[in-house]
Design a protein around this motif. Structure first.
Motif, PDB file in Angstrom:
ATOM      1  N   ILE A   1      -8.063  10.849 -10.861  1.00 52.90           N
ATOM      2  CA  ILE A   1      -8.070   9.377 -10.971  1.00 52.90           C
ATOM      3  C   ILE A   1      -7.609   8.665  -9.698  1.00 52.90           C
ATOM      4  CG2 ILE A   1      -7.807   9.245 -13.502  1.00 52.90           C
ATOM      5  CD1 ILE A   1      -4.739   8.516 -12.683  1.00 52.90           C
ATOM      6  N   SER A   2      -7.063   9.430  -8.751  1.00 51.09           N
ATOM      7  CA  SER A   2      -6.534   8.790  -7.546  1.00 51.09           C
ATOM      8  C   SER A   2      -6.967   9.544  -6.294  1.00 51.09           C
ATOM      9  CB  SER A   2      -4.992   8.758  -7.623  1.00 51.09           C
ATOM     10  OG  SER A   2      -4.440   8.612  -6.330  1.00 51.09           O
ATOM     11  N   HIS A   3      -7.592   8.797  -5.383  1.00 55.02           N
ATOM     12  CA  HIS A   3      -7.998   9.413  -4.115  1.00 55.02           C
ATOM     13  C   HIS A   3      -6.763   9.854  -3.330  1.00 55.02           C
ATOM     14  CE1 HIS A   3     -10.396  10.318  -0.614  1.00 55.02           C
ATOM     15  NE2 HIS A   3      -9.501   9.678   0.109  1.00 55.02           N
ATOM     16  N   SER A   4      -5.692   9.052  -3.365  1.00 56.32           N
ATOM     17  CA  SER A   4      -4.465   9.398  -2.634  1.00 56.32           C
ATOM     18  C   SER A   4      -3.884  10.695  -3.189  1.00 56.32           C
ATOM     19  CB  SER A   4      -3.420   8.278  -2.772  1.00 56.32           C
ATOM     20  OG  SER A   4      -4.009   7.023  -2.587  1.00 56.32           O
TER      21      SER A   4
ATOM     22  N   GLU B   1     -10.020  11.984  11.707  1.00 58.94           N
ATOM     23  CA  GLU B   1     -11.433  11.583  11.589  1.00 58.94           C
ATOM     24  C   GLU B   1     -11.557  10.057  11.581  1.00 58.94           C
ATOM     25  OE1 GLU B   1     -12.707  15.432   8.823  1.00 58.94           O
ATOM     26  OE2 GLU B   1     -13.092  13.411   8.072  1.00 58.94           O
ATOM     27  N   GLU B   2     -10.678   9.430  10.805  1.00 64.92           N
ATOM     28  CA  GLU B   2     -10.748   7.963  10.713  1.00 64.92           C
ATOM     29  C   GLU B   2     -10.418   7.328  12.061  1.00 64.92           C
ATOM     30  OE1 GLU B   2     -12.176   6.830   8.217  1.00 64.92           O
ATOM     31  OE2 GLU B   2     -11.829   8.325   6.667  1.00 64.92           O
TER      32      GLU B   2
ATOM     33  N   LYS C   1      -8.006  14.113   7.981  1.00 68.77           N
ATOM     34  CA  LYS C   1      -8.674  12.860   7.566  1.00 68.77           C
ATOM     35  C   LYS C   1      -8.220  11.707   8.463  1.00 68.77           C
ATOM     36  CE  LYS C   1     -11.223  12.009   5.071  1.00 68.77           C
ATOM     37  NZ  LYS C   1     -12.682  12.079   5.310  1.00 68.77           N
TER      38      LYS C   1
ATOM     39  N   LYS D   1      -5.062  18.760   5.645  1.00 66.44           N
ATOM     40  CA  LYS D   1      -6.220  17.939   5.259  1.00 66.44           C
ATOM     41  C   LYS D   1      -5.910  16.452   5.488  1.00 66.44           C
ATOM     42  CE  LYS D   1     -10.300  17.272   3.763  1.00 66.44           C
ATOM     43  NZ  LYS D   1     -11.471  17.809   4.471  1.00 66.44           N
TER      44      LYS D   1
ATOM     45  N   ARG E   1       1.409   7.233  -6.420  1.00 69.61           N
ATOM     46  CA  ARG E   1       0.321   8.177  -6.731  1.00 69.61           C
ATOM     47  C   ARG E   1       0.739   9.633  -6.541  1.00 69.61           C
ATOM     48  NH1 ARG E   1      -1.313   3.829  -8.221  1.00 69.61           N
ATOM     49  NH2 ARG E   1      -3.430   3.035  -7.926  1.00 69.61           N
TER      50      ARG E   1
ATOM     51  N   TYR F   1      -4.731   3.112   6.016  1.00 68.33           N
ATOM     52  CA  TYR F   1      -4.570   3.749   4.699  1.00 68.33           C
ATOM     53  C   TYR F   1      -4.215   5.234   4.883  1.00 68.33           C
ATOM     54  CZ  TYR F   1      -5.918   6.300   0.519  1.00 68.33           C
ATOM     55  OH  TYR F   1      -5.918   7.182  -0.534  1.00 68.33           O
ATOM     56  N   HIS F   2      -4.974   5.921   5.733  1.00 64.35           N
ATOM     57  CA  HIS F   2      -4.728   7.358   5.915  1.00 64.35           C
ATOM     58  C   HIS F   2      -3.397   7.617   6.630  1.00 64.35           C
ATOM     59  CE1 HIS F   2      -8.919   7.633   4.608  1.00 64.35           C
ATOM     60  NE2 HIS F   2      -8.580   8.834   4.202  1.00 64.35           N
TER      61      HIS F   2
ATOM     62  N   ASP G   1      -9.215   1.867   7.247  1.00 61.77           N
ATOM     63  CA  ASP G   1      -9.214   3.288   6.852  1.00 61.77           C
ATOM     64  C   ASP G   1      -8.088   4.046   7.566  1.00 61.77           C
ATOM     65  OD1 ASP G   1     -11.348   3.013   5.176  1.00 61.77           O
ATOM     66  OD2 ASP G   1     -12.826   3.931   6.501  1.00 61.77           O
TER      67      ASP G   1
ATOM     68  N   THR H   1       2.152   1.792  -3.434  1.00 64.56           N
ATOM     69  CA  THR H   1       1.069   2.263  -4.313  1.00 64.56           C
ATOM     70  C   THR H   1       0.837   3.759  -4.085  1.00 64.56           C
ATOM     71  OG1 THR H   1      -0.003   0.107  -4.238  1.00 64.56           O
ATOM     72  CG2 THR H   1      -1.378   1.942  -4.928  1.00 64.56           C
TER      73      THR H   1
ATOM     74  N   ARG I   1      -4.417  18.208  -1.510  1.00 65.66           N
ATOM     75  CA  ARG I   1      -5.134  19.111  -0.596  1.00 65.66           C
ATOM     76  C   ARG I   1      -4.263  19.554   0.587  1.00 65.66           C
ATOM     77  NH1 ARG I   1     -10.932  16.401   0.290  1.00 65.66           N
ATOM     78  NH2 ARG I   1     -11.547  18.456   1.029  1.00 65.66           N
TER      79      ARG I   1
ATOM     80  N   LEU J   1       0.837  -1.199   0.000  1.00 64.61           N
ATOM     81  CA  LEU J   1       0.000   0.000   0.000  1.00 64.61           C
ATOM     82  C   LEU J   1       0.877   1.256   0.000  1.00 64.61           C
ATOM     83  CD1 LEU J   1      -2.776   1.291   0.103  1.00 64.61           C
ATOM     84  CD2 LEU J   1      -2.848   0.878   2.550  1.00 64.61           C
TER      85      LEU J   1
HETATM   86  N1  LIG Z   1      -7.086   1.587   1.108  1.00 66.94           N
HETATM   87  C1  LIG Z   1      -7.546   2.528   0.451  1.00 66.94           C
HETATM   88  C2  LIG Z   1      -8.615   3.325   0.953  1.00 66.94           C
HETATM   89  N2  LIG Z   1      -9.316   3.267   2.119  1.00 66.94           N
HETATM   90  C3  LIG Z   1     -10.210   4.280   2.043  1.00 66.94           C
HETATM   91  N3  LIG Z   1     -10.087   4.947   0.881  1.00 66.94           N
HETATM   92  C4  LIG Z   1     -10.894   6.069   0.375  1.00 66.94           C
HETATM   93  O1  LIG Z   1     -10.892   7.112   1.301  1.00 66.94           O
HETATM   94  C5  LIG Z   1     -12.043   7.889   1.057  1.00 66.94           C
HETATM   95  C6  LIG Z   1     -12.603   8.317   2.363  1.00 66.94           C
HETATM   96  O2  LIG Z   1     -13.814   8.912   2.098  1.00 66.94           O
HETATM   97  P1  LIG Z   1     -14.359  10.107   2.945  1.00 66.94           P
HETATM   98  O3  LIG Z   1     -15.724  10.409   2.451  1.00 66.94           O
HETATM   99  O4  LIG Z   1     -14.177   9.809   4.395  1.00 66.94           O
HETATM  100  O5  LIG Z   1     -13.334  11.275   2.603  1.00 66.94           O
HETATM  101  P2  LIG Z   1     -13.277  12.244   1.388  1.00 66.94           P
HETATM  102  O6  LIG Z   1     -13.781  11.629   0.125  1.00 66.94           O
HETATM  103  O7  LIG Z   1     -11.854  12.713   1.344  1.00 66.94           O
HETATM  104  O8  LIG Z   1     -14.296  13.364   1.815  1.00 66.94           O
HETATM  105  P3  LIG Z   1     -14.143  14.741   2.619  1.00 66.94           P
HETATM  106  O9  LIG Z   1     -13.657  14.443   4.009  1.00 66.94           O
HETATM  107  O10 LIG Z   1     -13.199  15.597   1.866  1.00 66.94           O
HETATM  108  O11 LIG Z   1     -15.543  15.254   2.587  1.00 66.94           O
HETATM  109  C7  LIG Z   1     -13.001   7.074   0.202  1.00 66.94           C
HETATM  110  O12 LIG Z   1     -13.012   7.588  -1.110  1.00 66.94           O
HETATM  111  C8  LIG Z   1     -12.367   5.697   0.240  1.00 66.94           C
HETATM  112  O13 LIG Z   1     -12.585   4.953  -0.941  1.00 66.94           O
HETATM  113  C9  LIG Z   1      -9.101   4.388   0.184  1.00 66.94           C
HETATM  114  N4  LIG Z   1      -8.583   4.700  -1.039  1.00 66.94           N
HETATM  115  C10 LIG Z   1      -7.566   3.947  -1.516  1.00 66.94           C
HETATM  116  N5  LIG Z   1      -7.044   2.876  -0.805  1.00 66.94           N
HETATM  117  C11 LIG Z   1      -5.888   2.114  -1.337  1.00 66.94           C
HETATM  118  O14 LIG Z   1      -5.050   3.003  -2.058  1.00 66.94           O
HETATM  119  C12 LIG Z   1      -4.826   2.509  -3.355  1.00 66.94           C
HETATM  120  C13 LIG Z   1      -4.656   3.676  -4.305  1.00 66.94           C
HETATM  121  O15 LIG Z   1      -5.892   4.357  -4.409  1.00 66.94           O
HETATM  122  P4  LIG Z   1      -6.009   5.627  -5.366  1.00 66.94           P
HETATM  123  O16 LIG Z   1      -5.053   6.623  -4.842  1.00 66.94           O
HETATM  124  O17 LIG Z   1      -7.452   6.085  -5.276  1.00 66.94           O
HETATM  125  O18 LIG Z   1      -5.646   5.149  -6.724  1.00 66.94           O
HETATM  126  C14 LIG Z   1      -6.032   1.620  -3.672  1.00 66.94           C
HETATM  127  O19 LIG Z   1      -5.703   0.652  -4.625  1.00 66.94           O
HETATM  128  C15 LIG Z   1      -6.292   0.996  -2.315  1.00 66.94           C
HETATM  129  O20 LIG Z   1      -5.414  -0.095  -2.123  1.00 66.94           O
END
Ligand SMILES: N=c1c2ncn([C@@H]3O[C@H](COP(=O)(O)OP(=O)(O)OP(=O)(O)O)[C@@H](O)[C@H]3O)c2ncn1[C@@H]1O[C@H](COP(=O)(O)O)[C@@H](O)[C@H]1O
Length: 140
Positions: free
Chosen positions: A54-57, A74-75, A71, A67, A47, A100-101, A97, A43, A63, A40
């Protein structure tokens, strides 16, 4: 660092040098799972600078540090809530969660997981009670 060979763990976990270089698909699922945090981390590292669309990370890192830290906090609180409720499934999910964070926070801060493993290793065998008792006492 060898791809698929997470920093720091192989030697400590008793893998021989040869085993350390085995391709991922010849390592048993159990060993593979044990390395999930390292995978992880790599990965999320990959990112860095990716498109936030395309990537949440990448979005989180774009941000900024406050931030990311918010997060994580919060988690962690959500994890505490599940623990107090006694919801095992919820606690597992929130723990994932949190981890990850935490990893996003490490990547942002330039911390390698090996640094944290080394600190845990340094503490191994020292009781928390003992460590607390050895701290210098305040003068007043
Ligand atoms: N393990 C995780 C993981 N756990 C949680 N999350 C995301 O974390 C986000 C938390 O959502 P929240 O609503 O709490 O937070 P937010 O969307 O930032 O909202 P706000 O607080 O800003 O309002 C969600 O979109 C979850 O999908 C994750 N996103 C990614 N991963 C891993 O990271 C890898 C890379 O992900 P990307 O960076 O998206 O490609 C993935 O393959 C996974 O293995």
């Amino acid at each position: 660092m060898t791809p698929g060979c997470p920093s720091g763990w192989a030697a400590r976990d008793g893998m021989t040098k040869d085993r350390k270089h085995m391709p991922q698909d010849t390592i048993s699922p159990r060993e593979n799972r044990r390395d999930v945090l390292e995978r992880l981390y790599h990965t999320v590292m990959a990112r860095k600078g990716a498109s936030p669309s395309i990537s949440h990370s990448a979005r989180l890192m774009a941000r900024g540090r406050s931030k990311i830290a918010q997060k994580f906090g919060e988690e962690a609180v959500e994890c505490v809530i599940e623990a107090i409720k006694g919801d095992r499934h919820g606690l597992i999910s929130e723990s994932a969660d949190v981890l990850y964070h935490l990893i996003v926070m490490w990547v942002d801060a330039g911390i390698d997981p090996a640094d944290v493993w080394a600190e845990l290793e340094r503490r191994e065998g020292t009781s928390g009670i003992e460590e607390k008792a050895s701290r210098p006492k305040p003068a007043f």
